[in-house]
Design a protein around this motif. Structure first.
Motif, short mmCIF file in Angstrom:
data_model
loop_
_atom_site.label_atom_id
_atom_site.label_comp_id
_atom_site.label_asym_id
_atom_site.label_seq_id
_atom_site.Cartn_x
_atom_site.Cartn_y
_atom_site.Cartn_z
N HIS A 169 0.81 -1.22 0.00
CA HIS A 169 0.00 0.00 0.00
C HIS A 169 0.84 1.27 0.00
O HIS A 169 0.50 2.26 0.63
CB HIS A 169 -0.96 0.02 1.20
N ILE A 170 1.97 1.23 -0.71
CA ILE A 170 2.78 2.44 -0.84
C ILE A 170 3.00 2.80 -2.32
O ILE A 170 3.91 3.56 -2.64
CB ILE A 170 4.15 2.28 -0.14
N GLU A 171 2.17 2.25 -3.21
CA GLU A 171 2.18 2.68 -4.61
C GLU A 171 1.65 4.12 -4.62
O GLU A 171 0.47 4.37 -4.37
CB GLU A 171 1.31 1.76 -5.45
N LEU A 172 2.53 5.08 -4.90
CA LEU A 172 2.22 6.50 -4.71
C LEU A 172 1.00 6.97 -5.49
O LEU A 172 0.18 7.74 -4.98
CB LEU A 172 3.44 7.35 -5.08
N LEU A 173 0.88 6.52 -6.72
CA LEU A 173 -0.22 7.00 -7.56
C LEU A 173 -1.53 6.28 -7.29
O LEU A 173 -2.54 6.56 -7.94
CB LEU A 173 0.16 6.86 -9.05
N GLN A 174 -1.54 5.35 -6.32
CA GLN A 174 -2.77 4.68 -5.92
C GLN A 174 -3.23 5.12 -4.53
O GLN A 174 -4.15 4.54 -3.97
CB GLN A 174 -2.57 3.16 -5.94
N PRO A 176 -5.22 6.86 -1.73
CA PRO A 176 -6.54 7.49 -1.65
C PRO A 176 -6.45 8.97 -1.36
O PRO A 176 -7.34 9.75 -1.73
CB PRO A 176 -7.22 6.73 -0.49
N TRP A 177 -5.33 9.40 -0.74
CA TRP A 177 -5.16 10.83 -0.45
C TRP A 177 -4.88 11.61 -1.72
O TRP A 177 -5.18 12.81 -1.80
CB TRP A 177 -4.04 11.03 0.57
N LEU A 178 -4.31 10.96 -2.74
CA LEU A 178 -4.12 11.63 -4.02
C LEU A 178 -5.47 11.87 -4.70
O LEU A 178 -5.71 12.92 -5.29
CB LEU A 178 -3.22 10.78 -4.93
N ILE A 179 -6.37 10.89 -4.58
CA ILE A 179 -7.71 11.04 -5.14
C ILE A 179 -8.46 12.15 -4.40
O ILE A 179 -9.15 12.98 -5.01
CB ILE A 179 -8.48 9.72 -5.05
N GLU A 180 -8.32 12.18 -3.07
CA GLU A 180 -8.93 13.25 -2.28
C GLU A 180 -8.40 14.62 -2.70
O GLU A 180 -9.14 15.59 -2.80
CB GLU A 180 -8.65 13.03 -0.80
N LEU A 181 -7.10 14.69 -2.95
CA LEU A 181 -6.48 15.95 -3.34
C LEU A 181 -6.96 16.40 -4.72
O LEU A 181 -7.20 17.58 -4.95
CB LEU A 181 -4.96 15.81 -3.32
N GLY A 182 -7.09 15.43 -5.63
CA GLY A 182 -7.62 15.76 -6.95
C GLY A 182 -9.05 16.26 -6.87
O GLY A 182 -9.43 17.22 -7.55
N ALA A 183 -9.86 15.64 -6.02
CA ALA A 183 -11.24 16.08 -5.83
C ALA A 183 -11.28 17.47 -5.20
O ALA A 183 -12.11 18.31 -5.57
CB ALA A 183 -11.98 15.08 -4.93
#
Length: 318
Positions: A169-174, A176-183
């Motif tokens: 669970h350290i694949e950077l582009l996966q 969930p916080w990246l998805i939150e940031l995009g939203a």
């Protein structure tokens, strides 16, 4: 311009002060290790990465075709450490950035005064942009260095390492916080569904309303699509974890398994996607109302059953 030069410019550019103590991929140094491996393989000489290691007969290990036992221990362990630190730094910074967006009580009251400060919203957007650039640049660096590793050694060990990162669970582009940031960025910019949020020259976000997906475009024509249609609803996830909806998934026991992947111990790190929820509420009203309505009805049902059991227990006890 080659990626190595672009990455070094990034590290010493506007983000140098922002990064502070945040880790980054040692791309240049790892690339030098692979260069030594390529040289020693072509000349069939002992690999001098780390000055080599001795075999049982006293001879030095050679850089073999499918893997290099001399550099692997340093190469993959260091890369895993760097990826873990980058993921940890990114997740904590994004969590802090988005905290006020879902604040309650007195924090929400304080937030009402934030527009009084000049450029407050712009500062949040700028920090969000820099965080997205931080994680995407390092993710691209990891992808490229692993691809170079496989090319030099004629192996698929680099690809296997990426699979290990996903499992950890350290694949950077996966994240969930990246998805939150995009939203968060799309919500803040107020873009229409057909418009593309150009955050920087390295990446952009786009929301596809037709299939409820968040699409991230990276440099080099790389596109990642995040399906926002849940494979399992919250009520079913809570049921699988043997907890009530109002208790939340974090109340699940450590041995509770995910109903999709069957992995245990995943609920402790679960992320409530509050900002993404807001994006769906704005862009997919019918879908959001249907899901939230079903969740609300199930929560009321569970609450009633829970308190009925508590009442019967107390009456029987008395």
């Amino acid at each position: 311009m080659k990626f190595g030069e672009t990455f070094m410019e990034y590290l010493h550019g506007e983000q140098e002060r922002f990064l502070g103590r945040c880790s980054h991929v040692e791309y240049k140094r790892l690339k030098k290790v692979l260069k030594r491996c390529r040289t020693c393989k072509s000349l069939h000489r002992p690999c001098d990465a780390g000055q080599g290691e001795e075999e049982a007969d006293g001879s030095l290990q050679l850089c073999r075709c499918e893997a290099c036992p001399v550099c692997d221990e340093m190469f993959f362990s260091e890369l895993m450490k760097e990826a873990s630190e980058i993921a940890g730094c990114f997740n904590s910074r994004v969590r802090h950035l988005l905290h006020l967006l879902v604040a309650t009580g007195i924090q929400r009251y304080i937030q009402c005064f934030s527009p009084c400060f000049k450029g407050h919203q712009q500062l949040l957007l700028e920090e969000g942009r820099m965080l997205m650039e931080y994680v995407t640049m390092n993710a691209i660096a990891i992808r490229k260095i692993l691809k170079k590793y496989d090319k030099v050694h004629g192996s698929v060990n680099g690809e296997h390492f990426r699979s290990k990162m996903r499992a950890e669970h350290i694949e950077l582009l996966q994240s969930p916080w990246l998805i939150e940031l995009g939203a968060f960025y799309l919500n803040s910019r107020g873009l229409d569904a057909e418009e593309c949020a150009e955050c920087s020259t390295q990446f952009s976000f786009h929301f596809d309303e037709t299939k409820s997906a968040l699409i991230m475009s990276l440099a080099g024509s790389i596109k990642l699509e995040y399906d926002l249609t849940c494979a399992i609803c919250l009520s079913c996830a809570c049921s699988a974890a043997s907890v009530m909806i109002f208790e939340g998934l974090k109340a699940a026991s450590e041995d509770a398994k995910c109903p999709v992947c069957r992995e245990a111990g995943v609920y402790g790190n679960s992320v409530h996607m509050s900002v993404l929820n807001l994006l769906l509420k704005k862009r997919c009203k019918e879908y959001w109302e249907e899901r939230s309505g079903a969740e609300r009805d199930e929560m009321l049902k569970q609450s009633k059953e829970y308190w009925d059991r508590q009442t019967k227990h107390m009456i029987g006890y008395i």
